[in-house]
Design an enzyme around this catalytic site. Sequence first.
Site, PDB file in Angstrom:
ATOM      1  CB  THR A   8      -0.946   0.041   1.218  1.00 36.89           C
ATOM      2  OG1 THR A   8      -1.742   1.235   1.133  1.00 36.89           O
ATOM      3  CG2 THR A   8      -0.208   0.049   2.546  1.00 36.89           C
ATOM      4  CG  ASN A  10      -3.658   5.309   2.919  1.00 37.23           C
ATOM      5  OD1 ASN A  10      -3.303   5.590   4.053  1.00 37.23           O
ATOM      6  ND2 ASN A  10      -4.807   5.704   2.419  1.00 37.23           N
ATOM      7  CG  ASP A  80      -9.703  -0.826  -3.815  1.00 33.99           C
ATOM      8  OD1 ASP A  80      -8.787   0.020  -3.936  1.00 33.99           O
ATOM      9  OD2 ASP A  80     -10.847  -0.629  -4.257  1.00 33.99           O
ATOM     10  CG  PHE A 163      -6.424   6.939   7.410  1.00 40.66           C
ATOM     11  CD1 PHE A 163      -6.430   5.821   8.220  1.00 40.66           C
ATOM     12  CD2 PHE A 163      -6.749   6.765   6.061  1.00 40.66           C
ATOM     13  CE1 PHE A 163      -6.752   4.561   7.719  1.00 40.66           C
ATOM     14  CE2 PHE A 163      -7.059   5.514   5.536  1.00 40.66           C
ATOM     15  CZ  PHE A 163      -7.067   4.408   6.374  1.00 40.66           C
ATOM     16  CE1 TYR A 165     -14.391  10.827   1.729  1.00 39.02           C
ATOM     17  CE2 TYR A 165     -12.778   9.064   1.463  1.00 39.02           C
ATOM     18  CZ  TYR A 165     -13.497  10.127   0.937  1.00 39.02           C
ATOM     19  OH  TYR A 165     -13.314  10.488  -0.378  1.00 39.02           O
ATOM     20  NE  ARG A 192      -7.034  -0.573   5.977  1.00 32.78           N
ATOM     21  CZ  ARG A 192      -7.830   0.494   6.084  1.00 32.78           C
ATOM     22  NH1 ARG A 192      -8.082   1.037   7.263  1.00 32.78           N
ATOM     23  NH2 ARG A 192      -8.375   1.024   5.014  1.00 32.78           N
TER      24      ARG A 192
HETATM   25  P1  ITT Z   1      -3.231   2.040  -1.890  1.00 34.37           P
HETATM   26  O1  ITT Z   1      -4.073   1.776  -3.126  1.00 34.37           O
HETATM   27  O2  ITT Z   1      -1.793   2.291  -2.233  1.00 34.37           O
HETATM   28  O3  ITT Z   1      -3.406   0.991  -0.836  1.00 34.37           O
HETATM   29  P2  ITT Z   1      -5.070   4.248  -1.535  1.00 34.37           P
HETATM   30  O4  ITT Z   1      -5.281   5.260  -0.441  1.00 34.37           O
HETATM   31  O5  ITT Z   1      -5.048   4.754  -2.954  1.00 34.37           O
HETATM   32  O6  ITT Z   1      -3.730   3.417  -1.215  1.00 34.37           O
HETATM   33  P3  ITT Z   1      -7.584   2.867  -1.997  1.00 34.37           P
HETATM   34  O7  ITT Z   1      -7.612   3.064  -3.469  1.00 34.37           O
HETATM   35  O8  ITT Z   1      -7.965   1.532  -1.441  1.00 34.37           O
HETATM   36  O9  ITT Z   1      -6.147   3.128  -1.383  1.00 34.37           O
HETATM   37  O10 ITT Z   1      -8.489   4.004  -1.361  1.00 34.37           O
HETATM   38  C1  ITT Z   1      -8.867   3.905  -0.050  1.00 34.37           C
HETATM   39  C2  ITT Z   1      -9.464   5.240   0.382  1.00 34.37           C
HETATM   40  O11 ITT Z   1     -10.675   4.985   1.105  1.00 34.37           O
HETATM   41  C3  ITT Z   1      -8.530   5.943   1.342  1.00 34.37           C
HETATM   42  O12 ITT Z   1      -7.587   6.756   0.654  1.00 34.37           O
HETATM   43  C4  ITT Z   1      -9.538   6.734   2.184  1.00 34.37           C
HETATM   44  O13 ITT Z   1      -9.956   7.887   1.492  1.00 34.37           O
HETATM   45  C5  ITT Z   1     -10.725   5.780   2.268  1.00 34.37           C
HETATM   46  N1  ITT Z   1     -10.601   4.880   3.437  1.00 34.37           N
HETATM   47  C6  ITT Z   1     -10.300   3.549   3.408  1.00 34.37           C
HETATM   48  N2  ITT Z   1     -10.212   3.063   4.646  1.00 34.37           N
HETATM   49  C7  ITT Z   1     -10.461   4.081   5.482  1.00 34.37           C
HETATM   50  C8  ITT Z   1     -10.498   4.201   6.885  1.00 34.37           C
HETATM   51  O14 ITT Z   1     -10.216   3.179   7.683  1.00 34.37           O
HETATM   52  N3  ITT Z   1     -10.781   5.386   7.405  1.00 34.37           N
HETATM   53  C9  ITT Z   1     -11.043   6.436   6.612  1.00 34.37           C
HETATM   54  N4  ITT Z   1     -11.009   6.435   5.276  1.00 34.37           N
HETATM   55  C10 ITT Z   1     -10.722   5.254   4.707  1.00 34.37           C
END
Ligand code: ITT
Length: 210
Positions: A8, A10, A80, A163, A165, A192
């Site tokens: 990831t 993120n 995702d 983080f 939302y 998660r």
């Molecule tokens: P990777 O693909 O590299 O893992 P990314 O942030 O682009 O990173 P996603 O495409 O899966 O990942 O998008 C997930 C988004 O959903 C994330 O950036 C947040 O905006 C939101 N999100 C997911 N889990 C969350 C959480 O536990 N709390 C708050 N927002 C969340």
Amino acid sequence: MNRVVIATTNPGKLREIRRILGHLPAAILSLRDFPPVAEPDETGVTFEENARLKALYYDAAVASAAAPAHGGPLCTVAEDSGLVIDALGGAPGVQSARFLGPDASYPERFEEIFRRLAAYPGAPRTARFVCALALVQGGSVIFETTGVVEGDIAAAPRGERGFGYDPIMYFPPYGRTLAEATDEEKERVGHRGQAFRRLAQWLEGRPVIS
Ligand code: ITT
């Protein structure tokens, strides 16, 4: 010992995943342990498709190439995730990270969500976070699971933890948003936490992936 690459970009996700998998007798690596590679295009229309796509991509681009240097096979886990809001037809959904553009701030995204919800005054504010996870080794998906946490879109953002939302995701059993919950509280009920605990159990049953 299993060697698992958490694929990831993120940092919020990585921090949560490391906490959940921390107790495993496995080497937990991240993309930072390898030379940088471009990010894949997330072209899937479901969380599951995108999780598979990311895990397969990083397994080929990072883990397979690096296995000899790491002393044996590596497996790659990607997930995702995103926020699904019923009254908005499931938006932002798989577009959560790119909602209003990749550089939009979360306060801007929250404002837009409140603005759109205001168009449906009587509609329920029900929403859920979804996390689809895929584990890949040697070019094949070997484990998949999806975690979901249900809540409501808060009237206003609240809380500084977590983080993304989290400040607008009100979790009724806690009477707070997930950004007001502690790391432990979010992990216990979160999308998660559910998905990665299932992965941890699966890995514990297979001490060495070979
Ligand atoms: P990777 O693909 O590299 O893992 P990314 O942030 O682009 O990173 P996603 O495409 O899966 O990942 O998008 C997930 C988004 O959903 C994330 O950036 C947040 O905006 C939101 N999100 C997911 N889990 C969350 C959480 O536990 N709390 C708050 N927002 C969340």
